[in-house]
Design a protein around this motif. Structure first.
Motif, short mmCIF file in Angstrom:
data_model
loop_
_atom_site.label_atom_id
_atom_site.label_comp_id
_atom_site.label_asym_id
_atom_site.label_seq_id
_atom_site.Cartn_x
_atom_site.Cartn_y
_atom_site.Cartn_z
N TYR A 94 0.84 -1.21 0.00
CA TYR A 94 0.00 0.00 0.00
C TYR A 94 0.87 1.25 0.00
N ILE A 127 -8.03 -5.93 -4.03
CA ILE A 127 -9.20 -5.20 -4.50
C ILE A 127 -9.55 -4.07 -3.54
N GLU A 128 -9.47 -4.35 -2.25
CA GLU A 128 -9.73 -3.30 -1.27
C GLU A 128 -8.72 -2.17 -1.39
N ALA A 130 -7.17 -1.35 -4.17
CA ALA A 130 -7.50 -0.65 -5.41
C ALA A 130 -8.60 0.38 -5.18
N GLU A 131 -9.59 0.01 -4.37
CA GLU A 131 -10.67 0.96 -4.10
C GLU A 131 -10.17 2.13 -3.27
N GLN A 132 -9.34 1.86 -2.26
CA GLN A 132 -8.81 2.93 -1.42
C GLN A 132 -7.94 3.91 -2.19
N ALA A 134 -8.06 4.34 -5.56
CA ALA A 134 -8.72 4.72 -6.81
C ALA A 134 -7.96 4.20 -8.03
N PRO A 136 -7.84 1.42 -11.24
CA PRO A 136 -8.46 0.38 -12.06
C PRO A 136 -7.69 -0.92 -11.94
N HIS A 159 -17.91 -5.39 -6.69
CA HIS A 159 -17.07 -4.23 -6.36
C HIS A 159 -17.32 -3.12 -7.37
N ALA A 161 -17.35 0.05 -7.38
CA ALA A 161 -16.58 1.30 -7.36
C ALA A 161 -15.28 1.19 -8.15
N ILE A 162 -14.89 -0.02 -8.53
CA ILE A 162 -13.60 -0.24 -9.20
C ILE A 162 -13.81 -0.51 -10.68
N ASN A 187 -18.97 -0.76 -14.61
CA ASN A 187 -17.54 -0.67 -14.28
C ASN A 187 -16.70 -1.73 -14.95
#
Length: 254
Positions: A94, A127-128, A130-132, A134, A136, A159, A161-162, A187
């Motif tokens: 991260y 995936i989490e 990626a969402e945090q 932003a 793709p 998911h 939002a992604i 998405n």
């Protein structure tokens, strides 16, 4: 203007892909910008449950390619190739992406070389993340038990939002399943890698040109990496501008 959202470099297993060769191929074919990922993060042998020897940690492999992308003068960006079978998205990953967010523009999942079906929960930490952040997520898809278009559609629905990019649109298939899946999630986007031009045109007719991105797999096919796409690269008009670069600008910020 052309942005290639599916490029590779590095050495692992059956692959020996020169970064210099990649740039030469882009120059020769008029590719302006691109999103590149490192094959050094392949985890398993092709068509085998045997781990590749000489595993390279995902941070080390991505750092090596990031350094090369940083020296491209703003031409190339990194798609962080994830190793969900042998590693995870921990705090170090991260922090690496957060610190290098100007160059890291997406994540890459390759279920075939991770030997993990897309339903596997080991993808979830990535995936989490990626969402945090932003980001793709580009996903290799094929006509197999690991990465079918239907599996990616289900993941995209879980998911929303992604943005998920359906790389290959079902490699080894007639692409019809992918074409049916794409309009079922806002998405979910298609990618032209090894997809025949008539199937790309059919996808845009049914789903709209905002649903497709240009990708090539270069330099997988050596000096012929862009031969398959020559006619596509000559197409003109606003719909083709969307496919060749505008959608990539919007999704990846390139």
């Amino acid at each position: 203007m052309v942005i290639d959202t599916h490029l590779h470099a590095g050495r692992q297993g059956i692959f020996s892909l020169s970064f210099g060769q990649l740039v030469e191929q882009m120059d020769r074919s008029g590719i302006d910008n691109g999103l590149v990922s490192t094959v050094e993060c392949c985890e398993y042998c092709a068509d085998s449950d045997e781990l590749l020897s000489g595993q390279v940690p995902q941070l080390a492999a991505n750092q090596t390619l990031l350094d090369k992308a940083a020296g491209s003068g703003g031409r190339l960006y990194l798609s962080f190739w994830c190793k969900p079978a042998t590693e995870t998205a921990d705090a170090a990953v991260y922090d690496f992406i957060r610190r290098n967010r100007a160059l890291v523009r997406g994540l890459k999942f390759h279920p075939f070389y991770s030997r993990l079906p897309l339903e596997d929960r080991r993808y979830i930490p990535f995936i989490e993340m990626a969402e945090q952040l932003a980001l793709p997520v580009s996903v290799h898809t094929a006509a197999d038990r690991l990465s079918s278009p239907e599996q990616l559609l289900a993941l995209a629905r879980r998911h929303p939002a992604i943005p998920f990019i359906m790389v290959h649109m079902g490699l080894g298939s007639d692409n019809e399943s992918a074409i049916r899946c794409l309009p079922q999630a806002d998405n979910l986007f298609g990618d032209t890698t090894w997809v025949p031009l008539d199937k790309v045109q059919k996808t845009m007719e049914l789903c709209g040109s905002g649903k497709m991105l240009f990708g090539s797999d270069a330099p997988i096919d050596g000096d012929k990496s862009y031969v398959f796409y020559e006619e596509m690269l000559r197409m003109r008009g606003s719909d083709w501008e969307n496919l060749l670069y505008r959608n990539a600008e919007r999704l990846f910020g390139i």
